[in-house]
Design a protein around this motif. Sequence first.
Motif, mmCIF file in Angstrom:
data_model
loop_
_atom_site.group_PDB
_atom_site.id
_atom_site.type_symbol
_atom_site.label_atom_id
_atom_site.label_comp_id
_atom_site.label_asym_id
_atom_site.label_seq_id
_atom_site.Cartn_x
_atom_site.Cartn_y
_atom_site.Cartn_z
ATOM 1 N N TYR A 3 -2.565 2.268 -8.749
ATOM 2 C CA TYR A 3 -1.905 1.073 -8.224
ATOM 3 C C TYR A 3 -0.856 1.434 -7.165
ATOM 4 C CZ TYR A 3 -4.095 -2.324 -11.292
ATOM 5 O OH TYR A 3 -5.018 -3.150 -11.899
ATOM 6 N N ILE A 4 -0.229 2.594 -7.299
ATOM 7 C CA ILE A 4 0.749 3.025 -6.294
ATOM 8 C C ILE A 4 0.043 3.279 -4.961
ATOM 9 C CG2 ILE A 4 2.350 4.856 -5.624
ATOM 10 C CD1 ILE A 4 3.434 3.011 -7.767
ATOM 11 N N GLU A 5 -1.087 3.956 -5.006
ATOM 12 C CA GLU A 5 -1.866 4.201 -3.789
ATOM 13 C C GLU A 5 -2.348 2.882 -3.186
ATOM 14 O OE1 GLU A 5 -3.674 8.587 -5.074
ATOM 15 O OE2 GLU A 5 -4.735 6.728 -5.582
ATOM 16 N N LEU A 7 -0.878 -0.016 -3.520
ATOM 17 C CA LEU A 7 0.305 -0.694 -2.979
ATOM 18 C C LEU A 7 0.634 -0.164 -1.587
ATOM 19 C CD1 LEU A 7 2.757 -2.592 -3.383
ATOM 20 C CD2 LEU A 7 3.968 -0.627 -4.375
ATOM 21 N N ILE A 8 0.604 1.149 -1.432
ATOM 22 C CA ILE A 8 0.914 1.761 -0.133
ATOM 23 C C ILE A 8 -0.076 1.296 0.934
ATOM 24 C CG2 ILE A 8 0.975 3.949 1.142
ATOM 25 C CD1 ILE A 8 1.996 5.247 -1.481
ATOM 26 N N LEU A 9 -1.357 1.352 0.620
ATOM 27 C CA LEU A 9 -2.372 0.939 1.592
ATOM 28 C C LEU A 9 -2.287 -0.556 1.914
ATOM 29 C CD1 LEU A 9 -5.543 2.957 0.466
ATOM 30 C CD2 LEU A 9 -4.042 3.407 2.414
ATOM 31 N N ALA A 10 -1.989 -1.375 0.911
ATOM 32 C CA ALA A 10 -1.893 -2.820 1.136
ATOM 33 C C ALA A 10 -0.695 -3.168 2.014
ATOM 34 C CB ALA A 10 -1.788 -3.539 -0.207
ATOM 35 N N ILE A 11 0.413 -2.475 1.814
ATOM 36 C CA ILE A 11 1.586 -2.704 2.665
ATOM 37 C C ILE A 11 1.275 -2.303 4.106
ATOM 38 C CG2 ILE A 11 3.945 -1.929 3.162
ATOM 39 C CD1 ILE A 11 4.382 -1.743 0.123
ATOM 40 N N ILE A 12 0.612 -1.166 4.256
ATOM 41 C CA ILE A 12 0.215 -0.712 5.601
ATOM 42 C C ILE A 12 -0.696 -1.744 6.260
ATOM 43 C CG2 ILE A 12 -1.142 1.006 6.854
ATOM 44 C CD1 ILE A 12 -0.104 3.087 4.847
ATOM 45 N N GLU A 13 -1.662 -2.267 5.507
ATOM 46 C CA GLU A 13 -2.565 -3.289 6.041
ATOM 47 C C GLU A 13 -1.796 -4.535 6.459
ATOM 48 O OE1 GLU A 13 -5.514 -6.062 6.987
ATOM 49 O OE2 GLU A 13 -5.541 -3.876 7.001
ATOM 50 N N GLY A 14 -0.916 -5.013 5.602
ATOM 51 C CA GLY A 14 -0.168 -6.230 5.904
ATOM 52 C C GLY A 14 0.725 -6.092 7.118
ATOM 53 N N VAL A 15 1.364 -4.941 7.262
ATOM 54 C CA VAL A 15 2.278 -4.711 8.386
ATOM 55 C C VAL A 15 1.508 -4.522 9.687
ATOM 56 C CG1 VAL A 15 3.943 -3.081 9.373
ATOM 57 C CG2 VAL A 15 4.139 -3.757 6.975
ATOM 58 N N THR A 16 0.419 -3.764 9.643
ATOM 59 C CA THR A 16 -0.223 -3.318 10.882
ATOM 60 C C THR A 16 -1.400 -4.156 11.370
ATOM 61 O OG1 THR A 16 -1.697 -1.809 9.657
ATOM 62 C CG2 THR A 16 0.437 -0.927 10.399
ATOM 63 N N GLY A 210 -4.343 -5.542 -4.244
ATOM 64 C CA GLY A 210 -4.144 -5.144 -2.857
ATOM 65 C C GLY A 210 -4.201 -6.320 -1.894
ATOM 66 N N SER A 211 -5.123 -7.243 -2.142
ATOM 67 C CA SER A 211 -5.245 -8.416 -1.272
ATOM 68 C C SER A 211 -4.000 -9.291 -1.336
ATOM 69 C CB SER A 211 -6.481 -9.235 -1.669
ATOM 70 O OG SER A 211 -7.659 -8.491 -1.456
ATOM 71 N N PHE A 212 -3.438 -9.438 -2.534
ATOM 72 C CA PHE A 212 -2.229 -10.267 -2.700
ATOM 73 C C PHE A 212 -1.038 -9.630 -1.985
ATOM 74 C CE2 PHE A 212 1.553 -11.564 -5.212
ATOM 75 C CZ PHE A 212 1.519 -12.922 -4.918
ATOM 76 N N VAL A 213 -0.881 -8.321 -2.123
ATOM 77 C CA VAL A 213 0.218 -7.622 -1.448
ATOM 78 C C VAL A 213 0.057 -7.732 0.064
ATOM 79 C CG1 VAL A 213 1.303 -5.377 -1.022
ATOM 80 C CG2 VAL A 213 0.642 -6.023 -3.350
ATOM 81 N N ALA A 214 -1.163 -7.519 0.563
ATOM 82 C CA ALA A 214 -1.419 -7.616 2.002
ATOM 83 C C ALA A 214 -1.104 -9.015 2.520
ATOM 84 C CB ALA A 214 -2.871 -7.256 2.295
ATOM 85 N N PHE A 215 -1.413 -10.042 1.738
ATOM 86 C CA PHE A 215 -1.118 -11.429 2.108
ATOM 87 C C PHE A 215 0.383 -11.644 2.300
ATOM 88 C CE2 PHE A 215 0.414 -15.439 0.173
ATOM 89 C CZ PHE A 215 0.048 -16.323 1.183
ATOM 90 N N LEU A 216 1.185 -11.211 1.323
ATOM 91 C CA LEU A 216 2.638 -11.413 1.389
ATOM 92 C C LEU A 216 3.256 -10.671 2.571
ATOM 93 C CD1 LEU A 216 3.619 -11.089 -2.397
ATOM 94 C CD2 LEU A 216 3.378 -13.186 -1.057
ATOM 95 N N VAL A 217 2.849 -9.434 2.753
ATOM 96 C CA VAL A 217 3.415 -8.619 3.834
ATOM 97 C C VAL A 217 2.989 -9.152 5.203
ATOM 98 C CG1 VAL A 217 3.513 -6.308 4.839
ATOM 99 C CG2 VAL A 217 3.543 -6.583 2.355
ATOM 100 N N ALA A 218 1.735 -9.561 5.325
ATOM 101 C CA ALA A 218 1.234 -10.081 6.606
ATOM 102 C C ALA A 218 1.955 -11.361 7.015
ATOM 103 C CB ALA A 218 -0.272 -10.327 6.520
ATOM 104 N N MET A 219 2.322 -12.195 6.055
ATOM 105 C CA MET A 219 3.067 -13.427 6.359
ATOM 106 C C MET A 219 4.344 -13.096 7.128
ATOM 107 S SD MET A 219 1.846 -16.440 4.880
ATOM 108 C CE MET A 219 3.177 -17.367 4.131
#
Length: 257
Positions: A3-5, A7-16, A210-219
């Motif tokens: 889950y840590i890995e 989380l890291i990838l999902a944050i990267i996806e959302g930001v970039t 991962g999809s949920f984290v990417a959603f929040l960060v991308a917003m």
Amino acid sequence: MTYIEALILAIIEGVTEFLPISSTGHMVIASTFMGISNNALTKNFEIVIQLGAIVSVVVLYWRKFFTSFRFYLKLGFAFLPAAVAGFFLKNHIDLLLENIWVVVAALIFGGIILIFTDRWFRHAEGTEEQEISWFQGLRIGCFQCIAMIPGISRAAATIIGGMAVGLNRRTAAEFSFFLAVPTMLGASAKEMMDTYQTIEKHDAAILVFGSFVAFLVAMVAIRTFIGFLKQHGFKWFGYYRIVFGIAIAFIAFLRNL
């Protein structure tokens, strides 16, 4: 994948994903250094979590998506070049995704282009919303095909493509967000169709997380990017890409990747 890995990838996806710095390039590099790049789940994860980023666009620009059927037709028309190219070039693209040096070269080359983008497109300073023609949308869709090379950045290719056909920065950036919806939806759906039989219960939970984290960060990333772009243009993204690409090349050389 832990889950840590994830989380890291999902944050990267959302930001970039919606910034002109290449989400795919960043995730390929991150997964390589975490030692999970050859994991089958990782490859699925990096594509499927784009669904979260898609939802963020629909939520932020819901009026565009729920008030005009003509808008959907234009997006579909602009998506056609990428759909055709992706169908015929998928195997070649998959091979490029495994090569970190392709990503490094694309990051640096794209960074040089972004440094000069503001000078080349001085007409793009306006902030008023513009109507995009069918032909303009199709031409932007052709630019999007360039981003099939990992590290180029779909956002960079389509935003620059938008300005090249006469749009201002804001309209080009927003159309890039909109065009991401059918593009990423198509890629995610294709990946799920190809691999759904191999997905286990734990894998499904990781994908949803991962999809949920990417959603929040991308917003947050989308709103921040528009404001930054209006004020500072593209050059700082160019500098970042070059420095990041050189740093990754140096680390990869030391680690014999």
